[in-house]
Scaffold this active site. Structure first.
Site, short mmCIF file in Angstrom:
data_model
loop_
_atom_site.label_atom_id
_atom_site.label_comp_id
_atom_site.label_asym_id
_atom_site.label_seq_id
_atom_site.Cartn_x
_atom_site.Cartn_y
_atom_site.Cartn_z
N SER A 237 0.82 -1.22 0.00
CA SER A 237 0.00 0.00 0.00
C SER A 237 0.85 1.26 0.00
CB SER A 237 -0.93 0.00 1.22
OG SER A 237 -0.19 -0.14 2.42
N ASN B 12 -1.45 -2.59 13.16
CA ASN B 12 -2.90 -2.31 13.17
C ASN B 12 -3.16 -1.03 13.96
OD1 ASN B 12 -2.96 -4.74 11.93
ND2 ASN B 12 -3.85 -5.87 13.65
N THR C 35 -40.56 26.84 -8.21
CA THR C 35 -40.85 25.46 -7.80
C THR C 35 -41.12 24.75 -9.12
OG1 THR C 35 -43.23 25.77 -7.59
CG2 THR C 35 -41.94 26.22 -5.63
N HIS C 36 -40.72 23.50 -9.20
CA HIS C 36 -40.82 22.73 -10.45
C HIS C 36 -40.09 23.43 -11.60
CE1 HIS C 36 -44.10 20.51 -8.42
NE2 HIS C 36 -44.44 21.71 -7.98
N SER D 170 -14.85 26.73 -26.50
CA SER D 170 -15.06 25.49 -27.25
C SER D 170 -13.98 25.41 -28.32
CB SER D 170 -16.44 25.53 -27.88
OG SER D 170 -16.46 24.73 -29.05
N LYS E 288 -18.72 30.21 -27.73
CA LYS E 288 -19.02 29.52 -26.48
C LYS E 288 -18.20 30.03 -25.29
CE LYS E 288 -21.37 26.29 -25.86
NZ LYS E 288 -21.33 24.92 -26.34
N ASN F 214 -18.09 28.35 -21.60
CA ASN F 214 -18.69 27.22 -20.89
C ASN F 214 -18.41 27.23 -19.39
OD1 ASN F 214 -19.66 26.16 -23.31
ND2 ASN F 214 -17.76 25.05 -23.69
N GLU G 30 -19.57 22.46 -13.85
CA GLU G 30 -19.92 21.11 -14.33
C GLU G 30 -19.03 20.05 -13.69
OE1 GLU G 30 -21.65 22.30 -18.74
OE2 GLU G 30 -19.56 21.77 -18.53
N TYR H 5 -8.88 -6.31 13.06
CA TYR H 5 -8.34 -5.86 11.79
C TYR H 5 -8.44 -6.95 10.72
CZ TYR H 5 -5.19 -4.22 8.17
OH TYR H 5 -4.67 -3.83 6.96
N GLN I 114 -7.37 -2.03 4.28
CA GLN I 114 -6.38 -1.25 3.53
C GLN I 114 -7.07 -0.51 2.37
OE1 GLN I 114 -2.27 -2.66 3.02
NE2 GLN I 114 -2.77 -2.93 0.87
N LYS J 285 -8.26 3.52 2.37
CA LYS J 285 -7.47 4.75 2.21
C LYS J 285 -7.70 5.47 0.90
CE LYS J 285 -4.42 2.83 5.30
NZ LYS J 285 -5.39 1.74 5.17
N1 ARG Z 1 -1.06 -1.33 5.14
C1 ARG Z 1 -1.97 -1.82 6.11
C2 ARG Z 1 -3.30 -1.09 5.96
O1 ARG Z 1 -3.34 -0.11 5.32
C3 ARG Z 1 -1.41 -1.59 7.46
C4 ARG Z 1 -1.90 -2.53 8.54
C5 ARG Z 1 -1.38 -3.85 8.33
N2 ARG Z 1 -1.61 -4.73 9.37
C6 ARG Z 1 -1.55 -6.04 9.17
N3 ARG Z 1 -1.71 -6.78 10.15
N4 ARG Z 1 -1.32 -6.52 7.99
O2 ARG Z 1 -4.32 -1.52 6.45
#
Ligand code: ARG
Length: 462
Positions: A25, A112, A157-158, A279, A285, A287, A292, A319, A324, A327
């Site tokens: 990761s 963890n 409205t509408h 454009s 144009k 825009n 948007e 955990y 993971q 993120k």
């Molecule tokens: N890279 C892991 C995550 O984002 C970190 C935690 C990993 N813990 C484990 N026991 N593998 O969740």
């Protein structure tokens, strides 16, 4: 290629390189380097204070972590793609620099623990930045509203012209939504501000750690009360993403209005050239791409929320590696919302409101019809009768291409003898607006009150 791992002791074979890539990761969690390092510094300081590791080691770890942080920030140290994640990277770098002392950092802690801490600190910081951006946008709306307390426009409205309001009243509706977004962020920040570190892998530790002092050092209001929850909880990601999704709903609706308003059909506003695009083929144009894109990016923020909810829904405690996947979803939501709010604010700030076009639009569509009916009610008729008579007058106006303002008193009287000259005052647009001076109404006095409350809300957060 096969890579070396900190946890390799138990294994007879090195990790398959594809598995390594799949598992890794670092490409996306490297952005939490600062949280990881500050968290580790607070942990090391506590280990030293508690006599869990030698004081000299604790000091050396802290000093070296500070150097690693500054090397990352200056670009002298780059992230090793072979490191499994940011936590492993920092620890490996520390150990490479100071050997055994570095190896003591992970005493009484688990990854963890670290990921729970780092992600929480990262979300906390970036959500607070988004709050500041939203406050800046509310200021911009408030400022613009100050200049348009008397700029009459149709309310809809509408998407049909309904009743007259003012531009100030209209845009302040968005300020109200955004103020609620701000308080939602504040609530979430308060709720998430408890330290997970010390949860260990899931069952804490036998070392005499002092979680409270770490919480204080890292700006938390306290410690999480259950270690299994401490490493498993991603509610703060779900809550943040929900808040961001609601916020983006508001931004998307506002964007939709801007897009409509700068069409030739409406012509209510003109965007600054710096915030519009042309454009490639049609030279005429101009825009509203920014609006948007904000409307479009709302979709990916919803996507992040659904990703997070779905990742979490079936996970047993504590955990699981599935987590993971949280993120990229929460990072993407935080990144995009911040971008959207900041650029929208500038676009809004620099746009021109075409007051005369608003006024012209308000004078069409019989948006003072309710006021005509109310005039009859104030002169003794039951509302339903007044409503019906006014409906007949409107039909007549449509047939004869007239407005309520332009009818003669005789014409009015032909529908109902109760009409007198006062009707002209009643259907005057500015009177229609300023007569609605109850709390929350479009009258300048009511909107003034709204603006003052809004200013107070903003000043309380300075
Ligand atoms: N890279 C892991 C995550 O984002 C970190 C935690 C990993 N813990 C484990 N026991 N593998 O969740």
């Amino acid at each position: 290629m096969q890579s070396k791992k900190m946890w390799e002791g138990r294994f007879k074979k090195a990790l398959d390189s594809k598995v390594n890539d799949f598992n890794s990761s670092i490409s996306f969690d490297q952005r939490m380097y600062k949280e990881d390092i500050t968290g580790s510094m607070a942990h090391a300081a506590m280990l030293g204070r508690q006599g869990i590791i030698p004081k000299e080691d604790s000091e050396l770890i802290i000093k070296t972590l500070a150097e690693i942080l500054s090397d990352i920030e200056s670009g002298t140290l780059s992230f090793d793609p072979e490191a499994e994640d940011i936590h492993m990277f920092v620890e490996a770098e520390l150990t490479a620099r100071i050997g055994d002392a570095g190896k003591r950092l992970h005493t009484a802690r688990s990854r963890n623990d670290q990921v729970a801490l780092d992600t929480r600190m990262y979300v906390r910081k970036h959500l607070a930045e988004i709050k500041d951006s939203v406050l800046t946008l509310i200021w911009a709306i408030e400022k613009k509203a100050e200049n348009h307390l008397e700029s009459v426009m149709p309310g809809y409205t509408h998407l049909q012209r309904a009743q007259p309001v003012t531009f100030a009243h209209y845009v302040m509706a968005y300020a109200q939504m955004l103020m609620r977004d701000v308080t939602r962020i504040e609530d979430a920040l308060n709720r998430m501000n408890y330290l997970p570190l010390g949860s260990g892998a899931l069952a804490t530790t036998t070392y005499p750690i002092d979680r409270e002092s770490v919480a204080e050092a890292l700006g938390f209001d306290g410690v999480m009360q259950n270690s299994i929850d401490g490493v498993s909880d991603r509610d703060y990601c779900l809550e943040s993403a929900s808040i961001l999704a609601i916020l983006m709903t508001h931004m998307s609706r506002f964007s939709e209005e801007i897009i409509l308003w700068c069409s030739s059909e409406f012509g209510f506003i003109e965007l600054d050239d710096a915030f519009s695009t042309g454009s490639s083929i049609m030279p005429q144009k101009k825009n509203p791409d920014i609006a948007e894109l904000v409307r479009g990016k709302c979709g990916r923020v919803y996507g992040s929320l659904i990703t997070l909810l779905t990742v979490m829904k079936g996970l047993p405690l504590a955990y699981n590696k599935d987590m993971q996947e949280d993120k990229e979803a929460i990072f993407d939501a935080l990144d995009n919302v911040k971008l959207c709010i900041d650029i929208f604010t500038q676009m809004f700030d620099t746009m021109t409101v075409r007051v005369s076009v608003l006024r012209r639009a308000a004078s069409k569509g019989f948006i003072n019809a309710t006021d005509c009916a109310d005039y009859l009610v104030k002169n003794g008729l039951p509302f339903r009768d007044a409503y019906k008579i006014t409906g007949q007058i409107i039909a007549y106006c449509i047939d004869t291409d007239k407005t309520l303002e332009a009818l003669t008193l005789d014409e009015y009287k032909s529908f109902c003898p109760v009409f007198e000259n006062g009707v002209y005052e009643a259907v005057d647009l500015m009177n229609c607006v300023n007569g609605r001076k109850v709390t929350g109404g479009p009258a300048a006095v009511s909107v003034r009150k709204q603006l003052d409350d809004c200013i107070k809300f903003l000043n309380d957060r300075k």
